[in-house]
Design a protein around this motif. Structure first.
Motif, mmCIF file in Angstrom:
data_model
loop_
_atom_site.group_PDB
_atom_site.id
_atom_site.type_symbol
_atom_site.label_atom_id
_atom_site.label_comp_id
_atom_site.label_asym_id
_atom_site.label_seq_id
_atom_site.Cartn_x
_atom_site.Cartn_y
_atom_site.Cartn_z
ATOM 1 N N ALA A 102 0.318 -1.065 0.503
ATOM 2 C CA ALA A 102 -0.181 -0.387 0.157
ATOM 3 C C ALA A 102 1.023 1.265 0.218
ATOM 4 O O ALA A 102 0.749 2.549 -0.384
ATOM 5 N N ALA A 103 1.894 1.302 0.615
ATOM 6 C CA ALA A 103 2.638 2.616 0.721
ATOM 7 C C ALA A 103 3.799 2.611 -0.314
ATOM 8 O O ALA A 103 4.519 3.672 -1.240
ATOM 9 N N LYS A 104 3.149 1.609 -1.155
ATOM 10 C CA LYS A 104 4.487 1.339 -3.401
ATOM 11 C C LYS A 104 3.381 1.835 -4.075
ATOM 12 O O LYS A 104 4.147 2.346 -4.814
ATOM 13 N N PHE A 105 1.798 1.114 -4.073
ATOM 14 C CA PHE A 105 1.559 2.138 -5.442
ATOM 15 C C PHE A 105 -0.169 2.315 -4.492
ATOM 16 O O PHE A 105 -0.731 1.583 -3.568
ATOM 17 N N ASN A 106 -0.838 3.153 -5.465
ATOM 18 C CA ASN A 106 -2.390 3.033 -5.759
ATOM 19 C C ASN A 106 -2.515 1.662 -6.185
ATOM 20 O O ASN A 106 -2.894 2.047 -7.707
ATOM 21 N N GLY A 168 -10.845 -11.533 -13.517
ATOM 22 C CA GLY A 168 -9.948 -9.799 -12.077
ATOM 23 C C GLY A 168 -8.416 -10.336 -12.648
ATOM 24 O O GLY A 168 -7.752 -11.060 -13.346
ATOM 25 N N TYR A 169 -8.239 -8.865 -12.502
ATOM 26 C CA TYR A 169 -7.039 -7.884 -12.480
ATOM 27 C C TYR A 169 -6.423 -6.922 -11.807
ATOM 28 O O TYR A 169 -7.181 -6.348 -11.196
ATOM 29 N N ARG A 170 -5.116 -7.209 -10.888
ATOM 30 C CA ARG A 170 -3.944 -6.211 -10.757
ATOM 31 C C ARG A 170 -3.731 -5.073 -10.992
ATOM 32 O O ARG A 170 -3.653 -5.092 -11.764
ATOM 33 N N VAL A 171 -4.637 -3.934 -11.355
ATOM 34 C CA VAL A 171 -4.270 -2.373 -11.318
ATOM 35 C C VAL A 171 -3.516 -2.207 -10.148
ATOM 36 O O VAL A 171 -3.712 -1.254 -10.270
ATOM 37 N N ARG A 172 -1.877 -1.336 -10.418
ATOM 38 C CA ARG A 172 -1.146 -0.598 -10.013
ATOM 39 C C ARG A 172 -0.590 0.553 -10.728
ATOM 40 O O ARG A 172 -0.294 0.564 -11.859
ATOM 41 N N PHE A 173 -1.115 1.948 -9.637
ATOM 42 C CA PHE A 173 -1.057 3.442 -9.790
ATOM 43 C C PHE A 173 0.817 3.908 -9.233
ATOM 44 O O PHE A 173 0.684 2.621 -8.487
ATOM 45 N N PRO A 174 1.245 4.339 -9.664
ATOM 46 C CA PRO A 174 2.685 5.179 -9.310
ATOM 47 C C PRO A 174 1.614 6.168 -7.715
ATOM 48 O O PRO A 174 0.544 6.147 -7.490
ATOM 49 N N LYS A 175 2.418 6.014 -6.326
ATOM 50 C CA LYS A 175 2.083 6.678 -5.566
ATOM 51 C C LYS A 175 2.294 8.348 -5.645
ATOM 52 O O LYS A 175 1.370 9.094 -5.550
ATOM 53 N N THR A 176 3.590 8.743 -6.842
ATOM 54 C CA THR A 176 3.809 10.486 -6.820
ATOM 55 C C THR A 176 3.447 10.477 -8.296
ATOM 56 O O THR A 176 3.736 9.461 -9.435
ATOM 57 N N PHE A 177 3.605 11.285 -9.279
ATOM 58 C CA PHE A 177 4.315 12.393 -10.415
ATOM 59 C C PHE A 177 5.893 11.823 -10.799
ATOM 60 O O PHE A 177 5.979 12.103 -9.700
ATOM 61 N N THR A 178 5.622 12.556 -11.619
ATOM 62 C CA THR A 178 7.021 12.495 -12.268
ATOM 63 C C THR A 178 7.860 13.516 -11.922
ATOM 64 O O THR A 178 9.022 13.309 -11.404
ATOM 65 N N ASN A 179 7.126 14.418 -11.333
ATOM 66 C CA ASN A 179 7.702 15.540 -10.456
ATOM 67 C C ASN A 179 7.238 16.086 -9.019
ATOM 68 O O ASN A 179 7.761 16.551 -8.310
ATOM 69 N N GLY A 180 7.036 14.265 -8.144
ATOM 70 C CA GLY A 180 7.260 13.923 -6.973
ATOM 71 C C GLY A 180 6.130 14.759 -6.565
ATOM 72 O O GLY A 180 5.964 13.651 -5.404
ATOM 73 N N GLN A 181 4.715 15.249 -6.717
ATOM 74 C CA GLN A 181 3.710 14.801 -5.924
ATOM 75 C C GLN A 181 2.971 14.371 -5.422
ATOM 76 O O GLN A 181 2.951 12.958 -6.697
ATOM 77 N N PRO A 182 2.031 14.062 -4.533
ATOM 78 C CA PRO A 182 1.182 12.843 -4.207
ATOM 79 C C PRO A 182 0.280 13.130 -5.823
ATOM 80 O O PRO A 182 -0.404 13.774 -5.608
#
Length: 209
Positions: A102-106, A168-182
């Motif tokens: 949870a800390a690594k991915f949305n 079923g699928y597992r879909v993972r998104f980043p926690k931050t944008f490329t500029n570091g913003q959440p």
């Protein structure tokens, strides 16, 4: 004559309009304790949504998604612990692993029922579908889309909105944008998972906390 015409139209509409996929197989497993079952369903409902994409009165796709928030991961692991009678040490290990993810991915669990199997290509590099996580800060596309397979009874024990012929699928998104913003700013109440293609789009809105 007018009444017959109206009746015929209604029969045609009702006959051609499908709002739920065919229910096949056993019902999803539930906990023996009604209060525990209700508590889990409450958490599941908070972080889940379902939508359909139609072609006239026919449904092209049924979709359901659950946002894997820390609160939902906790509820899912404790449900698993009851089903499998897990020892406390194993539960603590699984909780730690889930919270690390949870800390690594949305992350979302996405389940779909597609009437035409050719459109079930969500994990393909050249998929017809574009999946995005939309938040008040903008939108991002997945880091990973992994096909988990058919929704068997074990999967449906945790995601009962999926039926036998769903995938079923597992879909993972980043926690931050490329500029570091959440991607999900602090205090955000709701986010949206959008699944879109030339066939239409499904926008599933869930609580973010």
């Amino acid at each position: 004559m007018r009444r017959l015409l109206v009746a015929a139209v209604l029969l045609g509409v009702l006959g051609g309009c499908r709002t739920t996929p065919p229910i096949v197989g056993e019902p999803a497993p539930t906990l023996d304790d009604p209060k525990q079952e209700a508590a889990y369903r409450s958490v599941l409902d908070r972080y889940s949504d379902r939508k359909e994409i139609y072609d006239g009165f026919d449904t092209r796709i049924f979709a359901g998604a659950t946002f894997q928030t820390p609160a939902f991961r906790d509820a899912r692991i404790h449900r698993r612990a009851i089903f499998q009678t897990l020892p406390a040490a194993k539960v603590e290990q699984l909780l730690a692993e889930e919270q690390a993810d949870a800390a690594k991915f949305n992350e979302f669990f996405l389940a779909v029922h597609v009437n035409d199997y050719r459109y079930d290509d969500f994990a393909h590099r050249n998929s017809i579908w574009r999946i995005a996580l939309v938040t008040p800060a903008g939108e991002v596309t997945p880091l990973e889309i992994r096909r988990l397979g058919r929704a068997d009874l074990n999967v449906r024990a945790y995601y009962p909105y999926a039926s036998l012929f769903w995938v079923g699928y597992r879909v993972r998104f980043p926690k931050t944008f490329t500029n570091g913003q959440p991607v999900i700013p602090e205090g955000t109440d709701e986010v949206m998972l959008r699944v879109a293609s030339s066939l239409g789009n499904a926008e599933m809105k869930v609580h973010a906390r």
